[in-house]
Scaffold this motif. Sequence first.
Motif, mmCIF file in Angstrom:
data_model
loop_
_atom_site.group_PDB
_atom_site.id
_atom_site.type_symbol
_atom_site.label_atom_id
_atom_site.label_comp_id
_atom_site.label_asym_id
_atom_site.label_seq_id
_atom_site.Cartn_x
_atom_site.Cartn_y
_atom_site.Cartn_z
ATOM 1 N N TRP A 101 -2.649 12.167 0.871
ATOM 2 C CA TRP A 101 -2.590 12.689 2.323
ATOM 3 C C TRP A 101 -3.768 13.570 2.415
ATOM 4 O O TRP A 101 -4.391 12.935 3.430
ATOM 5 C CB TRP A 101 -1.339 13.715 2.017
ATOM 6 N N GLY A 140 -3.719 4.095 0.327
ATOM 7 C CA GLY A 140 -2.487 4.352 1.154
ATOM 8 C C GLY A 140 -2.263 3.510 2.343
ATOM 9 O O GLY A 140 -3.173 2.966 2.490
ATOM 10 N N PRO A 141 -1.374 3.696 3.042
ATOM 11 C CA PRO A 141 -1.035 2.986 4.314
ATOM 12 C C PRO A 141 -1.839 3.394 5.544
ATOM 13 O O PRO A 141 -1.286 2.646 6.473
ATOM 14 C CB PRO A 141 0.575 2.917 4.522
ATOM 15 N N ARG A 142 -2.331 4.482 5.549
ATOM 16 C CA ARG A 142 -2.883 4.999 6.904
ATOM 17 C C ARG A 142 -4.471 5.499 6.724
ATOM 18 O O ARG A 142 -4.747 5.748 5.701
ATOM 19 C CB ARG A 142 -2.085 6.283 7.404
ATOM 20 N N GLN A 192 -3.780 18.462 11.607
ATOM 21 C CA GLN A 192 -3.592 18.737 10.085
ATOM 22 C C GLN A 192 -1.937 18.359 9.627
ATOM 23 O O GLN A 192 -1.943 18.389 8.510
ATOM 24 C CB GLN A 192 -3.448 20.379 9.934
ATOM 25 N N VAL A 198 -11.334 16.504 8.885
ATOM 26 C CA VAL A 198 -10.587 17.717 9.592
ATOM 27 C C VAL A 198 -11.355 18.926 9.223
ATOM 28 O O VAL A 198 -11.450 19.314 7.978
ATOM 29 C CB VAL A 198 -9.343 17.849 9.255
ATOM 30 N N THR A 204 0.804 -1.155 -0.034
ATOM 31 C CA THR A 204 0.177 -0.104 0.082
ATOM 32 C C THR A 204 0.824 1.448 0.004
ATOM 33 O O THR A 204 0.360 2.485 0.040
ATOM 34 C CB THR A 204 -0.759 0.232 1.398
ATOM 35 N N SER A 240 1.004 15.990 8.459
ATOM 36 C CA SER A 240 1.073 14.539 7.823
ATOM 37 C C SER A 240 1.821 13.532 8.930
ATOM 38 O O SER A 240 1.969 12.460 8.252
ATOM 39 C CB SER A 240 1.982 14.697 6.595
ATOM 40 N N PHE A 256 -7.378 15.264 1.247
ATOM 41 C CA PHE A 256 -8.413 15.496 0.117
ATOM 42 C C PHE A 256 -9.330 16.241 0.676
ATOM 43 O O PHE A 256 -10.049 16.367 1.726
ATOM 44 C CB PHE A 256 -8.959 13.869 -0.004
ATOM 45 N N LEU A 298 -9.850 15.273 4.245
ATOM 46 C CA LEU A 298 -9.851 14.155 4.802
ATOM 47 C C LEU A 298 -8.205 14.181 4.931
ATOM 48 O O LEU A 298 -7.363 14.596 4.214
ATOM 49 C CB LEU A 298 -10.039 12.995 3.836
ATOM 50 N N ASN A 299 -7.507 13.789 6.259
ATOM 51 C CA ASN A 299 -6.342 13.644 6.416
ATOM 52 C C ASN A 299 -5.831 12.422 7.152
ATOM 53 O O ASN A 299 -6.353 11.812 8.021
ATOM 54 C CB ASN A 299 -5.841 14.767 7.579
ATOM 55 N N SER A 300 -5.075 11.536 6.233
ATOM 56 C CA SER A 300 -4.577 10.201 6.437
ATOM 57 C C SER A 300 -3.650 10.008 7.545
ATOM 58 O O SER A 300 -2.277 9.972 7.127
ATOM 59 C CB SER A 300 -4.396 9.369 5.259
#
Lengths: 283, 479
Positions: free
Chosen positions: A82, B68-70, B138, B75, A9, B140, A84, B85-87
């Motif tokens: 990251w 992705g991985p997270r 907020q 937010v 992923t 990363s 969206f 959306l913040n992963s």
Amino acid sequence: MPSNSDSSTDITFLFKGTIREVKATTMTDVPVDKNTVVAMVDQVLEAPANLSKMGGHRVTVRLSGRTKVAVGDELIFHAHGWIFGASVAVISIKEERVRETRAHAALLSRGGDPVAHRQNRRVKHRFNNADVVVSGRITMIRIPADASSARRAATNAESASSTPEPMGPISEHTPHWREAHLEIDDVHKGEHSSSTAVIRFPASTDVRWYKAPKFEPGHQGFFMLRKHTSSSAPASKGRPRAAKKKAAEATTSHFTALHPNDFQPYTQPGGVRRIIESANEDE
Amino acid sequence: MPTKKKRASKAKATKQSTKKAGTVLIVNMIPKSLSGETHQDSEPTIAVNPKNPLQIAASAFTPDPSHGPRAPIYVSTDGGATWTLNSIVPSTVADGSATADITVAFGSSSDILYAGIIRFPFSGAQTRINILRTTDFQSSTTMKVLVDRQGAGVDQPYVQAITRGGKDLVYVGDNDFNAPSGNTATIDQTLDGGASKPTFKKIRIESRTTSGQDGPPVRPAVHADGTVYAVFHSWKSFDNQTGEGMADIVVVRDDHGGNSTKPFTDLIDPIDNKAGMRVVRGAKFNFNGEKGQQRLGGDVALCVDPTNSDIIYIAYNDDQPNGVYALHLLRSTDRGKTWSPELRRLDDALNPALAINSAGKIGFLYQRLMGIGAAQQWVTRFESSTNGTTWTAITLSQAPASRPRKDFDPYLGDYEHLQAVGKDFYGVFSANNTPKKANFPSGIVYQRNANWETNTLLDVDNITPVGISIDPFFFKFTG
């Protein structure tokens, strides 16, 4: 039991882009630092559906920090998502300058659907990590003898026996394990000497398990399987030889196929079939 | 304990609040860049930063859109008007990272966001709890893992937090199958969540014999004076074949922030002299039940009055004759010792969420299945009351219960959430996202593309039609 997760992923969004601004973003909510740039997506090479239509759009990229960039630079970004919002921000794991190499030329001229390219990569990853890949037909579904879970009767339990599941921790995430009995036509990867196999799968439709293939009698296709061994023998004190023998007798082997890609019906083109065919051609 | 001055102040505030009509803002939280998504974004929770109510985090079963991985959180930095959306949640699934449960809460003045999650990957049936935090929701940077436990499995973490004396007290209610003797209702608690390595203590709050375990929901509520309550489903019987069971609805209390010698034993049931008041005994539930595609099984909610820690409300569900799934609301004004008659009963309603604002007004959010046959609708309502007897209701959403078809359980969520900051109520619920004005009689704002004339969702190109799905909706009710 393994999870239906894997490590494929990290890079999910592969695109060619041109740097348009440095130390800038396309959204006010994205924090800016020296590695934050705005790039125009020139060509989407591999992507999940949500990012497949980003061609021609400006996105924010947080660079890996290993590549110095300037406005106008053309790069291939190996990224994942990251933030969206009104726009999209991605995290780049690696950047490559676009060069006149065969590899880059092949990648950029490949064409086709970027979502299908990504899907093929995922299937190949599952194939490579499977213990055994076989083709065959499901003949029967039953409740495992050593099942230790309970709760909600599975939605497709009508194909299972009427034997109640034993008690155990009860939660909305209980898997409701079932066993699918598989008649094997061919072994495509790994070693499996028997003409049959048992696949353990969750009948639960909970958020934890709903994506795992739900087998039914008559299902035919390719199965990418992982092997598991479980023991139903209780720990025994004293007489170690006898205890060891008892444990060995109670040890059972089965397979799992928990990822949605782990079963592919014969009617579906590409995917596992393509991997097997290309392997046969190489031979 | 409240002072006379506090009571007088509360009475005055309550009187004032009845004169004002509330206004409501409702926002579909799916960002514009995800206009093409069709995922079932159910089971939402919300955390408003009390120190800065413009900062709001929210969660749902929304997977990482880029695979992705997270996993992501929602937010907002403008009080809920817009969302991204913040992963940043460490939970990995190959085809869209998400969690198997998630709740969020801010410390009341620390700016720290906490999360309780069931983390992927986990092996077999044994669910893996993580307790997480971030000082910048907020950024990363992946949220820091404070607790990572699996063993026999831990279910449904529900986080609450408050800042006292400069330290964050964090309480995570969960159903911990590692607990001895089937006393699984648990609070994972730290008295300094902001410390570099916070120490969490597992407190078993079940004092009675169970059917082998307690039910999934364990809901703490915290007051600034150090009073902490929790309500849980104390299972007394369970039939593995039918899914039917009986539970007591039990409220526990700790008067010292959970830092007592025997934590959460300050409320004693006079009938058996054990810790935990059995507010309701023998509530029937069915873990296999379903209504309007939504699974049932016993909901509970709890809130404490920020102006007076003596006053608490609970909501709970039980099975009634003729297949009715009834939602009940009760109140105690003496710290859980005695309880009012039923203040509200709503048949076929569920997902209760409760909060009391700084004026002592209670907010009550729920989702109710109304109508019959093909005309059945899920109706999401917010009610408020200054006295617990007279209620003002507004409908936030109403949409067909049969569409879209369920992808997984839970359809709407095993819970939704409500929080009060000052006089305002902030809430989140999941519902059918058809862009139709009649579905949102109190108004609505969409970020994602939609054609309201043809009642059609549109992709990022603003042309291609997109199928309907379940989305999370934020609302703010100005109290």
